[in-house]
Motif scaffolding. Structure first.
Motif, short mmCIF file in Angstrom:
data_model
loop_
_atom_site.label_atom_id
_atom_site.label_comp_id
_atom_site.label_asym_id
_atom_site.label_seq_id
_atom_site.Cartn_x
_atom_site.Cartn_y
_atom_site.Cartn_z
N LEU A 69 0.80 -1.45 0.05
CA LEU A 69 -0.08 -0.07 0.11
C LEU A 69 0.72 1.12 0.04
N ALA A 70 1.94 1.30 0.76
CA ALA A 70 2.94 2.36 0.81
C ALA A 70 3.46 2.71 -0.62
N PHE A 71 3.90 1.71 -1.30
CA PHE A 71 4.49 1.80 -2.46
C PHE A 71 3.33 2.45 -3.52
N ILE A 72 2.03 1.93 -3.42
CA ILE A 72 1.05 2.47 -4.42
C ILE A 72 0.93 3.88 -4.03
N LEU A 73 0.74 4.39 -2.88
CA LEU A 73 0.46 5.63 -2.62
C LEU A 73 1.58 6.61 -2.83
N LEU A 74 2.77 6.01 -2.39
CA LEU A 74 3.83 7.03 -2.90
C LEU A 74 4.12 7.13 -4.46
N TYR A 75 3.68 6.11 -5.21
CA TYR A 75 3.84 6.28 -6.74
C TYR A 75 2.74 7.37 -7.13
N ILE A 76 1.60 7.14 -6.55
CA ILE A 76 0.39 7.77 -7.04
C ILE A 76 0.94 9.49 -6.80
N PHE A 77 1.42 9.67 -5.55
CA PHE A 77 1.98 11.14 -5.34
C PHE A 77 3.14 11.55 -6.28
N ALA A 78 3.95 10.69 -6.60
CA ALA A 78 4.93 10.89 -7.74
C ALA A 78 4.34 11.18 -8.91
N ALA A 79 3.51 10.18 -9.21
CA ALA A 79 2.95 10.32 -10.53
C ALA A 79 1.96 11.77 -10.83
N ASN A 80 1.26 12.08 -9.67
CA ASN A 80 0.45 13.14 -9.82
C ASN A 80 1.36 14.40 -10.02
N ARG A 81 2.55 14.65 -9.01
CA ARG A 81 3.50 15.68 -9.09
C ARG A 81 4.40 15.77 -10.36
N ASP A 82 4.86 14.64 -10.49
CA ASP A 82 5.95 14.65 -11.71
C ASP A 82 5.73 14.20 -13.15
N PHE A 83 4.42 13.46 -13.07
CA PHE A 83 3.81 13.13 -14.62
C PHE A 83 2.95 14.04 -14.81
N LEU A 84 2.01 14.44 -14.05
CA LEU A 84 0.92 15.42 -14.29
C LEU A 84 1.05 16.76 -13.95
N GLY A 85 2.31 17.24 -13.38
CA GLY A 85 2.75 18.32 -12.89
C GLY A 85 1.71 19.12 -11.92
N LEU A 86 1.17 18.36 -11.00
CA LEU A 86 0.21 19.18 -10.04
C LEU A 86 0.90 19.46 -8.79
N SER A 87 0.42 20.47 -8.21
CA SER A 87 1.25 20.99 -6.90
C SER A 87 1.11 19.89 -5.83
N PRO A 88 2.09 19.99 -5.04
CA PRO A 88 2.22 18.87 -3.88
C PRO A 88 0.96 18.69 -3.15
N LEU A 89 0.26 19.69 -3.00
CA LEU A 89 -1.13 19.53 -2.17
C LEU A 89 -2.22 19.01 -2.99
N ARG A 90 -2.21 19.35 -4.08
CA ARG A 90 -3.21 18.35 -5.16
C ARG A 90 -2.64 17.28 -5.47
N SER A 91 -1.38 16.89 -5.54
CA SER A 91 -0.98 15.47 -5.57
C SER A 91 -1.11 14.54 -4.36
N PHE A 92 -1.13 15.35 -3.06
CA PHE A 92 -1.54 14.58 -1.92
C PHE A 92 -3.17 14.30 -1.85
N LEU A 93 -3.71 15.35 -2.53
CA LEU A 93 -5.11 15.06 -2.48
C LEU A 93 -5.65 13.90 -3.39
N GLY A 94 -4.88 13.67 -4.53
CA GLY A 94 -5.06 12.67 -5.50
C GLY A 94 -4.56 11.35 -4.81
N VAL A 95 -3.77 11.46 -3.92
CA VAL A 95 -3.38 10.03 -3.17
C VAL A 95 -4.57 9.85 -2.25
N LEU A 96 -5.15 10.62 -1.47
CA LEU A 96 -6.32 10.41 -0.50
C LEU A 96 -7.54 9.94 -1.45
N ALA A 97 -7.46 10.34 -2.75
CA ALA A 97 -8.52 9.87 -3.54
C ALA A 97 -8.41 8.42 -3.99
#
Length: 217
Positions: free
Chosen positions: A81-109
């Motif tokens: 689960l930790a790997f999944i959540l960390l990768y989602i954050f990385a993908a949101n931030r570094d692939f999609l270019g979202l802000s850290p806050l939006r990337s974290f909200l994407g993790v919560l989603a």
């Protein structure tokens, strides 16, 4: 809940002994090998964080396939689960270019997504406990589709990762149904292929980041 209660969930296990699942236990070395390889190949902070978690996945899975108790089951699934959540954050931030806050909200989603998707896959019946993992390749393919217009190679890498995970999950799912035919079971292939898949996901992330740096230079 009795955290010391035994868990007999895989074909190879025929007794509660520590080494009752030797192949399932030993093949967790694939996670450790993949973690070491990716740590050396990807000297990026996020890639190394993912590599470290990958190594912990191998340790947790080893504990589960040796002690085979409920507490060890938790040690098995939490690093995944930790790997999944960390990768989602990385993908949101570094692939999609979202802000850290939006990337974290994407993790919560991810949590409501999993809460809705897992029961749907469970209704298929034949997936068994693999229904808990089935939403992951779907999510990876969604990211791949979003990335295709802006980062084609990364999108291809994500799609390849989803395909590897589907094959890996197939072996995990067949462990019980094929038990009479294959006494050793097929779960060990889940370990090997999943280690390859997770390493490939780290590689995909690293290639994306390094390509971005070359483009900026």
């Amino acid at each position: 809940m009795d955290w010391r209660a035994g868990v007999d969930a895989y074909c190879e296990r025929t007794s509660p002994e520590f080494w009752a699942e030797p192949v399932n236990a030993v093949t967790n070395a694939a996670f450790l090998a993949a973690a070491i390889l990716m740590w050396r190949r990807a000297p990026l902070p996020m890639a190394r964080a993912l590599s470290a978690v990958l190594g912990v996945i191998g340790v947790g899975s080893f504990l589960f396939h040796t002690f085979a108790e409920r507490w060890a089951g938790l040690a098995d699934v939490l690093p995944i689960l930790a790997f999944i959540l960390l990768y989602i954050f990385a993908a949101n931030r570094d692939f999609l270019g979202l802000s850290p806050l939006r990337s974290f909200l994407g993790v919560l989603a991810f949590f409501p997504y999993a809460a809705l998707a897992v029961p749907l896959f469970a209704r298929l019946g034949f997936l068994g406990s693999s229904a808990g993992y089935a939403p992951i390749p779907v999510l990876i393919l969604v990211y791949s589709a979003f990335l295709r217009p802006r980062a084609r190679e990364t999108a291809r890498g994500m799609a390849m990762g989803a395909l590897l995970l589907i094959v890996s999950l197939t072996f995990r799912t067949l462990d019980g149904p094929l038990c009479a035919t294959v006494p050793m079971g097929t779960h060990f292939m889940w370990h090997i292929l999943n280690a390859v898949m997770l390493a490939w996901m780290i590689e995909t992330y690293s290639r994306h980041m390094l390509a971005g740096r070359r483009h900026s230079a």
